[in-house]
Design an enzyme around this catalytic site. Structure first.
Site, PDB file in Angstrom:
ATOM      1  CE  LYS A 205      29.314  40.579  24.918  1.00  0.00           C
ATOM      2  NZ  LYS A 205      30.043  39.318  24.889  1.00  0.00           N
ATOM      3  CE  LYS A 259      32.534  42.883  24.771  1.00  0.00           C
ATOM      4  NZ  LYS A 259      32.610  41.453  24.753  1.00  0.00           N
TER       5      LYS A 259
HETATM    6  C1  PBG Z   1      31.809  36.734  23.410  1.00  0.00           C
HETATM    7  C2  PBG Z   1      32.655  37.955  23.507  1.00  0.00           C
HETATM    8  C3  PBG Z   1      32.628  38.972  22.569  1.00  0.00           C
HETATM    9  C4  PBG Z   1      33.574  39.904  22.973  1.00  0.00           C
HETATM   10  C5  PBG Z   1      34.151  39.445  24.168  1.00  0.00           C
HETATM   11  N1  PBG Z   1      33.563  38.219  24.484  1.00  0.00           N
HETATM   12  C6  PBG Z   1      31.871  39.116  21.305  1.00  0.00           C
HETATM   13  C7  PBG Z   1      30.463  38.845  21.252  1.00  0.00           C
HETATM   14  O1  PBG Z   1      29.716  38.972  22.235  1.00  0.00           O
HETATM   15  O2  PBG Z   1      30.026  38.466  20.163  1.00  0.00           O
HETATM   16  C8  PBG Z   1      33.868  41.146  22.210  1.00  0.00           C
HETATM   17  C9  PBG Z   1      35.139  41.822  22.445  1.00  0.00           C
HETATM   18  C10 PBG Z   1      35.532  42.783  21.398  1.00  0.00           C
HETATM   19  O3  PBG Z   1      34.785  43.092  20.452  1.00  0.00           O
HETATM   20  O4  PBG Z   1      36.665  43.265  21.506  1.00  0.00           O
HETATM   21  N2  PBG Z   1      31.646  35.971  24.495  1.00  0.00           N
END
Ligand code: PBG
Length: 336
Positions: A205, A259
């Site tokens: 991520k 991601k």
């Molecule tokens: C945070 C989390 C995020 C997303 C999923 N879980 C955002 C972040 O890391 O700040 C993002 C999902 C999206 O942008 O659709 N645990």
């Protein structure tokens, strides 16, 4: 991948367009096929009943109270969508610096899981494991003196994974990027009798600017101090993603995720080729906002770009895709 010659044959004996001449032939030579079985639908939930709140930066996406979430689940199930992922908007009053609401067995997520399991069994329930919706700092982990603490955060999230498992969550999906969390959750879940609960790790991520609409949707944008670069990955890196994925598989992840999605398909391909495990990607909120925002202005055809982008995920090696367009895609794929 096997070694192949890309220049076999030559014009005019070989004409690449011959196979593309008709619809039946294009279908016959298609190398990958997107299906409803590939979709995971992320849904935002909020307190209250019979209430929905549009997310301004994600046209067409509403946050739903638990009762409306259950109705939406029925629709998803009837379309054949295998699973949904729950993300909560937590009342500001319940956001604290120890994020204790994350492991309240009656928190919004646990209530949504229980309602889903009672009324719509047969659809998979995926839950985020991370503290950002519950944390006054908006970070995924516990913050002390400006530092995001690794092991302390894992302790809190382990309790979160346990209450979610107890409520009936099928797949724990840690999105926090702390080191060692997969192993810790697996051990604690096994010890508590949740050996059957799967783990889909957000293994690679990235610290991305494509998450802003999501942070609006769960109400963490205002809270977030600083950025997430000390735990989420640098978009410049690719070898590092393989190390992350390798660790998570070794620690017991059943499925891994990359991601964001579209700008990171090279990572998906490397992960799939290197490990061959069930591999997913998240077409995140900013990607959805780009496509929908342009479509709403008449600049893109929403249905076409949705199906095209989802097919590209498959081509890159994804076994499935988390997408806010899951319901639209399922309808299109089923001709409904
Ligand atoms: C945070 C989390 C995020 C997303 C999923 N879980 C955002 C972040 O890391 O700040 C993002 C999902 C999206 O942008 O659709 N645990």
């Amino acid at each position: 991948m096997s070694q192949r010659h890309t220049t076999l044959g030559s014009y005019p004996t070989t004409r690449m367009r011959r196979n593309r001449r008709s619809d039946w032939s294009r279908r016959l030579v298609a190398e990958t096929k997107l299906s409803v079985d590939d979709l995971i639908w992320p849904v935002f939930v909020q307190e209250g009943s019979n209430s929905r709140t549009p997310v301004a930066s994600m046209p067409g996406v509403d946050r739903l109270s638990v009762d409306l979430f259950v109705e939406a689940l029925k629709q998803a199930r009837d379309l054949g969508i295998p699973a949904v992922a729950i993300f909560p908007e937590v009342d500001a009053a319940k956001k604290t610096s120890d994020a204790r609401e994350a492991y309240n067995p009656d928190n919004l997520v646990c209530r949504a899981i229980r309602a889903a399991k009672k009324s719509v069994p047969g659809i998979g329930i995926v839950c985020d494991v991370a503290l950002d919706p519950f944390n006054a700092d908006g970070h995924d982990g516990i913050v002390r003196d400006g530092e995001i603490l690794n092991d302390e955060s894992i302790e809190v999230m382990t309790r979160q994974a346990l209450v979610q498992s107890e409520a009936g969550c099928d797949v724990q999906a840690p999105s926090d990027m702390m080191d060692g969390r997969i192993g810790a959750f697996r051990k604690a879940m096994d010890a508590a009798g949740y050996q059957h609960v799967q783990i889909m790790s957000y293994a690679a991520k990235y610290a991305s600017a494509f998450y802003n609409p999501f942070r609006d949707a769960i109400g963490s944008s205002g809270a977030l101090k600083g950025d997430k670069k000390t735990y989420q990955m640098d978009p410049a890196n690719s070898d590092e993603a393989l190390r992350e994925v390798g660790h998570d598989i070794a620690e017991g992840a059943d499925m891994v995720m990359v991601k964001p999605g579209l700008p990171y398909l090279d990572i998906v391909r490397r992960v799939k080729d290197a490990f061959g495990v069930p591999t997913y990607a998240y077409q995140v909120s900013g990607e959805y906002a780009m496509l929908r925002g342009a479509a709403d202005r008449g600049w893109l055809d929403w249905e076409k770009v949705l199906l095209e982008t989802l097919s590209c995920f498959k081509r890159a090696g994804c076994d499935g895709i988390l997408t806010y367009g899951a319901v639209d895609a399922a309808r299109l794929l089923r001709g409904k």
